[in-house]
Design a protein around this motif. Structure first.
Motif, mmCIF file in Angstrom:
data_model
loop_
_atom_site.group_PDB
_atom_site.id
_atom_site.type_symbol
_atom_site.label_atom_id
_atom_site.label_comp_id
_atom_site.label_asym_id
_atom_site.label_seq_id
_atom_site.Cartn_x
_atom_site.Cartn_y
_atom_site.Cartn_z
ATOM 1 N N ARG A 1 0.006 -1.936 1.916
ATOM 2 C CA ARG A 1 0.020 -2.169 0.470
ATOM 3 C C ARG A 1 -0.580 -3.511 0.076
ATOM 4 O O ARG A 1 -0.870 -3.745 -1.090
ATOM 5 C CB ARG A 1 1.447 -2.057 -0.054
ATOM 6 C CG ARG A 1 2.080 -0.715 0.263
ATOM 7 C CD ARG A 1 3.379 -0.499 -0.475
ATOM 8 N NE ARG A 1 4.075 0.688 -0.008
ATOM 9 C CZ ARG A 1 5.168 1.193 -0.556
ATOM 10 N NH1 ARG A 1 5.704 0.582 -1.613
ATOM 11 N NH2 ARG A 1 5.745 2.283 -0.080
ATOM 12 N N ALA A 2 -0.726 -4.409 1.041
ATOM 13 C CA ALA A 2 -1.287 -5.726 0.750
ATOM 14 C C ALA A 2 -1.775 -6.357 2.049
ATOM 15 O O ALA A 2 -1.432 -5.895 3.148
ATOM 16 C CB ALA A 2 -0.242 -6.621 0.089
ATOM 17 N N VAL A 3 -2.578 -7.422 1.922
ATOM 18 C CA VAL A 3 -3.069 -8.115 3.123
ATOM 19 C C VAL A 3 -1.911 -8.769 3.860
ATOM 20 O O VAL A 3 -1.769 -8.642 5.075
ATOM 21 C CB VAL A 3 -4.124 -9.179 2.741
ATOM 22 C CG1 VAL A 3 -4.475 -10.035 3.967
ATOM 23 C CG2 VAL A 3 -5.378 -8.499 2.201
ATOM 24 N N ASP A 4 -1.051 -9.477 3.116
ATOM 25 C CA ASP A 4 0.106 -10.121 3.744
ATOM 26 C C ASP A 4 1.363 -9.840 2.930
ATOM 27 O O ASP A 4 1.312 -9.188 1.884
ATOM 28 C CB ASP A 4 -0.114 -11.630 3.905
ATOM 29 C CG ASP A 4 -0.460 -12.305 2.590
ATOM 30 O OD1 ASP A 4 -0.047 -11.799 1.519
ATOM 31 O OD2 ASP A 4 -1.135 -13.350 2.607
ATOM 32 N N VAL B 1 2.649 -8.120 -1.499
ATOM 33 C CA VAL B 1 3.405 -6.912 -1.842
ATOM 34 C C VAL B 1 4.049 -7.118 -3.207
ATOM 35 O O VAL B 1 4.669 -8.154 -3.462
ATOM 36 C CB VAL B 1 4.482 -6.601 -0.777
ATOM 37 C CG1 VAL B 1 5.272 -5.357 -1.166
ATOM 38 C CG2 VAL B 1 3.828 -6.414 0.594
ATOM 39 N N SER B 2 3.919 -6.154 -4.079
ATOM 40 C CA SER B 2 4.401 -6.308 -5.457
ATOM 41 C C SER B 2 5.920 -6.428 -5.525
ATOM 42 O O SER B 2 6.642 -5.896 -4.674
ATOM 43 C CB SER B 2 3.950 -5.113 -6.306
ATOM 44 O OG SER B 2 4.655 -3.939 -5.927
ATOM 45 N N GLU B 3 6.378 -7.117 -6.562
ATOM 46 C CA GLU B 3 7.820 -7.286 -6.763
ATOM 47 C C GLU B 3 8.505 -5.943 -7.014
ATOM 48 O O GLU B 3 9.647 -5.746 -6.614
ATOM 49 C CB GLU B 3 8.075 -8.235 -7.936
ATOM 50 C CG GLU B 3 7.753 -9.688 -7.643
ATOM 51 C CD GLU B 3 8.555 -10.235 -6.462
ATOM 52 O OE1 GLU B 3 9.757 -9.903 -6.346
ATOM 53 O OE2 GLU B 3 7.972 -10.976 -5.649
ATOM 54 N N SER B 4 7.805 -5.031 -7.665
ATOM 55 C CA SER B 4 8.400 -3.714 -7.925
ATOM 56 C C SER B 4 8.633 -2.948 -6.625
ATOM 57 O O SER B 4 9.668 -2.281 -6.467
ATOM 58 C CB SER B 4 7.504 -2.907 -8.865
ATOM 59 O OG SER B 4 6.227 -2.707 -8.291
ATOM 60 N N ASP B 5 7.692 -3.074 -5.674
ATOM 61 C CA ASP B 5 7.877 -2.422 -4.381
ATOM 62 C C ASP B 5 9.040 -3.048 -3.618
ATOM 63 O O ASP B 5 9.847 -2.347 -2.996
ATOM 64 C CB ASP B 5 6.601 -2.537 -3.539
ATOM 65 C CG ASP B 5 5.530 -1.549 -3.985
ATOM 66 O OD1 ASP B 5 5.861 -0.624 -4.756
ATOM 67 O OD2 ASP B 5 4.365 -1.701 -3.561
ATOM 68 N N LYS B 6 9.126 -4.370 -3.682
ATOM 69 C CA LYS B 6 10.223 -5.068 -2.995
ATOM 70 C C LYS B 6 11.569 -4.668 -3.591
ATOM 71 O O LYS B 6 12.537 -4.411 -2.858
ATOM 72 C CB LYS B 6 10.045 -6.585 -3.114
ATOM 73 C CG LYS B 6 8.855 -7.148 -2.360
ATOM 74 C CD LYS B 6 8.740 -8.649 -2.628
ATOM 75 C CE LYS B 6 7.478 -9.222 -2.017
ATOM 76 N NZ LYS B 6 7.306 -10.665 -2.343
ATOM 77 N N GLU B 7 11.631 -4.614 -4.912
ATOM 78 C CA GLU B 7 12.893 -4.292 -5.575
ATOM 79 C C GLU B 7 13.314 -2.851 -5.316
ATOM 80 O O GLU B 7 14.506 -2.558 -5.150
ATOM 81 C CB GLU B 7 12.770 -4.538 -7.082
ATOM 82 C CG GLU B 7 14.087 -4.474 -7.838
ATOM 83 C CD GLU B 7 15.176 -5.337 -7.216
ATOM 84 O OE1 GLU B 7 16.324 -4.848 -7.072
ATOM 85 O OE2 GLU B 7 14.882 -6.509 -6.854
#
Length: 324
Positions: free
Chosen positions: A219-222, A226-232
């Motif tokens: 979802r991201a390079v590092d 990674v988006s906050e929505s994915d983390k949440e």
């Protein structure tokens, strides 16, 4: 279209044309009806790429006036496009273009209704032309791309004509463009998964990175990317699972954060095990090769589009009931 097929079609239309009145014959309304020959239909088809019978109908309506018949076809093709606009386009292709110096590139997703059309040569050519147009002109939005020049018209008029010719809705969903002092590499898997990578290093590193991304879908390079929505979202799932353990709140919170950190390692490109050597991470591989990755874009055709489930048996039964 091959010559032999055009000859067969012309012969069929010659037979059909005998049913038409000869030039100068007066119809029931007193109008002078023109003779529509197979040669005229063939000429109009070659000019417009419209279906044969549509060409024949347009020529009949235009009383044999070729220019007027072309206008009629443009209107009819536009009508077909508007009728198709409400239909879901969850199939399609990912198009990719990288300039010869590998400094400019674009990734685009163009959708259609069926996988059959996604294999159509005209559709494929349209997608590839769009990818090159995005890379070389840099439109800022799908709307701007649609109004860009293409052929004798615009992207939108080309799309509309293609809808009329093919008979399915076609939509430009999204695109990404990269211009870099580094290098670009790409990979397309079956036309359905496309990757564009901005990297520094040997050419084979870029190819390996693109194929790795297509396989693992990071979802991201590092982890920071990674988006906050994915983390949440991950944190919420982990918290619900941890709560079922019956452990104290402080332990539950540590379990939650542990799950989130594991998730981040799994979805961040640099921390993923490299597909060609899972004993090292992508970051370790890049360091060993003296390479780096700055950014990437990954498209999966139809991702996030709600596909309409079709019950063919129910449709047939409904049609039969309607005709009863």
């Amino acid at each position: 279209m091959t010559d032999w097929l055009l000859q067969v079609q012309a012969a069929a239309l010659t037979v059909a044309s005998h049913a038409l009145p000869e030039r100068g014959v007066i119809n029931h309304f007193g109008a002078n009806m023109a003779e529509i020959t197979a040669a005229m239909v063939k000429e109009l088809r070659e000019k417009t790429d419209a279906p044969m019978m549509e060409c024949k109908k347009a020529l009949t309506e235009a009383a044999g006036d070729m220019a007027r018949a072309e206008e009629i076809l443009r209107v009819k093709l536009g009508s077909k496009a508007s009728k198709a606009a409400s239909r879901v386009t969850a199939e399609g292709l990912v198009g990719l273009y990288i300039s010869p110096d590998a400094k400019q590139g674009a990734l685009i997703e163009v959708n259609c209704e069926t996988d059959f059309v996604a294999k159509n040569d005209d559709f494929i050519a349209f997608v590839n032309a769009l990818a090159k147009l995005v890379a070389t002109t840099g439109p800022v939005s799908v709307e701007a791309l649609s109004s860009s020049a293409m052929g004798d018209g615009t992207v939108e008029t080309t799309r509309t004509a293609l809808v009329g010719k093919i008979g399915e809705n076609i939509s430009i969903r999204r695109f990404q463009r990269i211009e870099t002092p580094n290098k670009l590499a790409s990979y397309v898997h079956g036309g359905k998964i496309g990757v564009l990578v901005n990297f520094a290093g040997a050419d084979e590193i870029g190819k390996d990175l693109a194929m790795h991304i297509a396989a693992t879908k990071p979802r991201a390079v590092d982890e920071k990317g990674v988006s906050e929505s994915d983390k949440e979202a991950e944190r919420s799932v982990a918290r619900q699972k941890a709560a079922e353990s019956g452990k104290p709140a402080e332990i539950v919170e540590k379990m939650v954060e542990g799950s989130v950190q594991k998730f981040l390692k799994e979805v961040a490109l640099l921390s993923q095990p490299f597909v060609k050597n899972d004993k090292q991470s992508v970051a370790q591989m890049l360091k060993e090769k003296g390479a780096s990755v700055e950014a990437f874009h990954l498209y999966v055709v139809g991702e996030g589009i709600e596909k309409k489930a079709t019950d063919f048996a129910a449709e047939v039964a409904a049609a039969a009931a309607g005709n009863a």
